[in-house]
Design a protein around this motif. Sequence first.
Motif, PDB file in Angstrom:
ATOM      1  N   LEU A  33     -39.115  -5.854  15.444  1.00 26.72           N
ATOM      2  CA  LEU A  33     -39.131  -5.507  16.858  1.00 26.72           C
ATOM      3  C   LEU A  33     -40.577  -5.199  17.214  1.00 26.72           C
ATOM      4  N   ASN A  34     -41.193  -6.048  18.026  1.00 27.07           N
ATOM      5  CA  ASN A  34     -42.631  -5.914  18.249  1.00 27.07           C
ATOM      6  C   ASN A  34     -43.001  -6.514  19.601  1.00 27.07           C
ATOM      7  N   SER A  35     -44.287  -6.405  19.935  1.00 25.34           N
ATOM      8  CA  SER A  35     -44.753  -6.974  21.196  1.00 25.34           C
ATOM      9  C   SER A  35     -44.636  -8.492  21.157  1.00 25.34           C
ATOM     10  N   ALA A  36     -44.574  -9.089  22.335  1.00 27.95           N
ATOM     11  CA  ALA A  36     -44.436 -10.542  22.414  1.00 27.95           C
ATOM     12  C   ALA A  36     -45.596 -11.250  21.725  1.00 27.95           C
ATOM     13  N   ASP A  37     -46.803 -10.725  21.859  1.00 26.22           N
ATOM     14  CA  ASP A  37     -47.970 -11.350  21.215  1.00 26.22           C
ATOM     15  C   ASP A  37     -47.819 -11.359  19.702  1.00 26.22           C
ATOM     16  N   GLN A  38     -47.441 -10.216  19.136  1.00 22.76           N
ATOM     17  CA  GLN A  38     -47.306 -10.136  17.680  1.00 22.76           C
ATOM     18  C   GLN A  38     -46.146 -11.006  17.187  1.00 22.76           C
ATOM     19  N   VAL A  39     -45.048 -11.010  17.920  1.00 28.42           N
ATOM     20  CA  VAL A  39     -43.914 -11.844  17.515  1.00 28.42           C
ATOM     21  C   VAL A  39     -44.302 -13.314  17.549  1.00 28.42           C
ATOM     22  N   ALA A  40     -45.056 -13.717  18.554  1.00 23.69           N
ATOM     23  CA  ALA A  40     -45.487 -15.118  18.643  1.00 23.69           C
ATOM     24  C   ALA A  40     -46.361 -15.494  17.450  1.00 23.69           C
ATOM     25  N   ARG A  41     -47.273 -14.617  17.060  1.00 26.30           N
ATOM     26  CA  ARG A  41     -48.159 -14.912  15.922  1.00 26.30           C
ATOM     27  C   ARG A  41     -47.380 -14.966  14.616  1.00 26.30           C
ATOM     28  N   LEU A  42     -46.471 -14.030  14.445  1.00 26.11           N
ATOM     29  CA  LEU A  42     -45.679 -14.008  13.216  1.00 26.11           C
ATOM     30  C   LEU A  42     -44.742 -15.210  13.136  1.00 26.11           C
ATOM     31  N   THR A  43     -44.250 -15.637  14.289  1.00 28.57           N
ATOM     32  CA  THR A  43     -43.406 -16.831  14.319  1.00 28.57           C
ATOM     33  C   THR A  43     -44.227 -18.068  13.981  1.00 28.57           C
ATOM     34  N   ALA A  44     -45.424 -18.162  14.534  1.00 26.51           N
ATOM     35  CA  ALA A  44     -46.304 -19.301  14.243  1.00 26.51           C
ATOM     36  C   ALA A  44     -46.654 -19.371  12.765  1.00 26.51           C
ATOM     37  N   ASP A  45     -46.700 -18.231  12.115  1.00 28.42           N
ATOM     38  CA  ASP A  45     -47.009 -18.181  10.683  1.00 28.42           C
ATOM     39  C   ASP A  45     -45.749 -18.224   9.817  1.00 28.42           C
ATOM     40  N   ALA A  46     -44.619 -18.577  10.431  1.00 29.94           N
ATOM     41  CA  ALA A  46     -43.345 -18.774   9.727  1.00 29.94           C
ATOM     42  C   ALA A  46     -42.810 -17.500   9.070  1.00 29.94           C
ATOM     43  N   LEU A  47     -43.195 -16.344   9.595  1.00 29.29           N
ATOM     44  CA  LEU A  47     -42.680 -15.078   9.072  1.00 29.29           C
ATOM     45  C   LEU A  47     -41.470 -14.588   9.856  1.00 29.29           C
ATOM     46  N   LEU A  48     -41.293 -15.122  11.064  1.00 25.22           N
ATOM     47  CA  LEU A  48     -40.120 -14.816  11.876  1.00 25.22           C
ATOM     48  C   LEU A  48     -39.455 -16.121  12.295  1.00 25.22           C
ATOM     49  N   ASP A  49     -38.146 -16.064  12.436  1.00 30.31           N
ATOM     50  CA  ASP A  49     -37.376 -17.239  12.864  1.00 30.31           C
ATOM     51  C   ASP A  49     -37.345 -17.267  14.387  1.00 30.31           C
ATOM     52  N   GLY A  50     -38.115 -18.161  14.963  1.00 31.52           N
ATOM     53  CA  GLY A  50     -38.242 -18.228  16.417  1.00 31.52           C
ATOM     54  C   GLY A  50     -36.948 -18.509  17.140  1.00 31.52           C
ATOM     55  N   THR A  51     -35.987 -19.126  16.478  1.00 29.94           N
ATOM     56  CA  THR A  51     -34.711 -19.440  17.136  1.00 29.94           C
ATOM     57  C   THR A  51     -33.874 -18.186  17.387  1.00 29.94           C
ATOM     58  N   THR A  52     -34.250 -17.075  16.750  1.00 27.78           N
ATOM     59  CA  THR A  52     -33.474 -15.833  16.903  1.00 27.78           C
ATOM     60  C   THR A  52     -34.092 -14.862  17.904  1.00 27.78           C
ATOM     61  N   THR A  53     -35.251 -15.213  18.462  1.00 28.33           N
ATOM     62  CA  THR A  53     -36.003 -14.278  19.303  1.00 28.33           C
ATOM     63  C   THR A  53     -35.252 -13.929  20.586  1.00 28.33           C
ATOM     64  N   ARG A  54     -35.209 -12.615  20.873  1.00 32.67           N
ATOM     65  CA  ARG A  54     -34.580 -12.137  22.106  1.00 32.67           C
ATOM     66  C   ARG A  54     -35.412 -10.991  22.665  1.00 32.67           C
ATOM     67  N   GLU A  55     -35.448 -10.877  23.985  1.00 33.86           N
ATOM     68  CA  GLU A  55     -36.242  -9.823  24.619  1.00 33.86           C
ATOM     69  C   GLU A  55     -35.451  -8.527  24.707  1.00 33.86           C
ATOM     70  N   LEU A  56     -36.117  -7.431  24.322  1.00 30.85           N
ATOM     71  CA  LEU A  56     -35.530  -6.099  24.438  1.00 30.85           C
ATOM     72  C   LEU A  56     -35.796  -5.510  25.816  1.00 30.85           C
ATOM     73  N   GLY A  57     -36.992  -5.758  26.348  1.00 30.38           N
ATOM     74  CA  GLY A  57     -37.379  -5.231  27.649  1.00 30.38           C
ATOM     75  C   GLY A  57     -38.886  -5.274  27.792  1.00 30.38           C
ATOM     76  N   ARG A  58     -39.359  -4.917  28.978  1.00 29.24           N
ATOM     77  CA  ARG A  58     -40.794  -4.925  29.265  1.00 29.24           C
ATOM     78  C   ARG A  58     -41.238  -3.496  29.570  1.00 29.24           C
ATOM     79  N   MET A  59     -42.380  -3.126  29.028  1.00 26.59           N
ATOM     80  CA  MET A  59     -42.829  -1.741  29.070  1.00 26.59           C
ATOM     81  C   MET A  59     -44.192  -1.622  29.747  1.00 26.59           C
ATOM     82  N   LEU A  60     -44.371  -0.523  30.487  1.00 25.03           N
ATOM     83  CA  LEU A  60     -45.636  -0.199  31.126  1.00 25.03           C
ATOM     84  C   LEU A  60     -46.346   0.911  30.366  1.00 25.03           C
TER      85      LEU A  60
END
Length: 252
Positions: free
Chosen positions: A75-102
């Motif tokens: 569970l991480n920021s969109a930027d970090q999830v995108a990088r980890l997915t690009a490096d094959a550490l996360l399965d991009g097909t499972t990605t879901r948004e929890l919410g947006r934070m200020l």
Amino acid sequence: MIHRRILVAGLCAPALARAQATPVRVLGTGAVAASVRDLAGAFAARGGREVLLATANAGVAARRLREGEAADLMLNSADQVARLTADALLDGTTTRELGRMLIGVAVRAGAAHPDISTEAALRAAILAAPMIAHSDPATGATAGTHAARLVERLGIADQMRTRTLVFPGGGAAVQAVAESRAALALTQVSEIIAVPGAVLVGPLPDSAQLVTPYLGAVATRATDRAGAAAFLSFLTGPEGQARFRAAGFAVG
């Protein structure tokens, strides 16, 4: 007697199996920590698996996964999830948004609320604070990185260099405000709400704001993909989204 023992053992077996099951291992950030802890208890109470949550700031959590820490769900920021997915550490097909934070500003409970409605007012409020606090930008903390860049952009980095406390996570920065070690903390709104003794003044003005989407994704090295997927579905379901909304997330 023999039949009775067999029956009791049979009735106890499912409960015993659940008790002995390995928890779903979740690696998340401080922004989602309070909500996830509450929801983990609700998930287990409704017949789901036990959840073991480890937290760090966004950059450190990503680094820990890269370095091989065992985790089923990130569970991480969109930027970090995108990088980890690009490096094959996360399965991009499972990605879901929890919410947006200020990002917001915290003060000690009972303290006067400074005007932060404009960049000029925010600049004056920061300069008036004997000490401010935020998470450590050097470790890749989302809010801390933004806060440091904002202070630089406002032209007050030199004045605040010796008047800024940095912490591994935003929650610790808010705790410093609650304990009067700092007058202001700049961090994610959800981290401010979660700390007793500190209160939210409000979000940063729009021109100084950072909106961070937080996502969940199953780790490619997960040993319990089904458990991770079930918990992520719970987090993004009606009960989970209500809890994130209460923590200050924009959801839906």
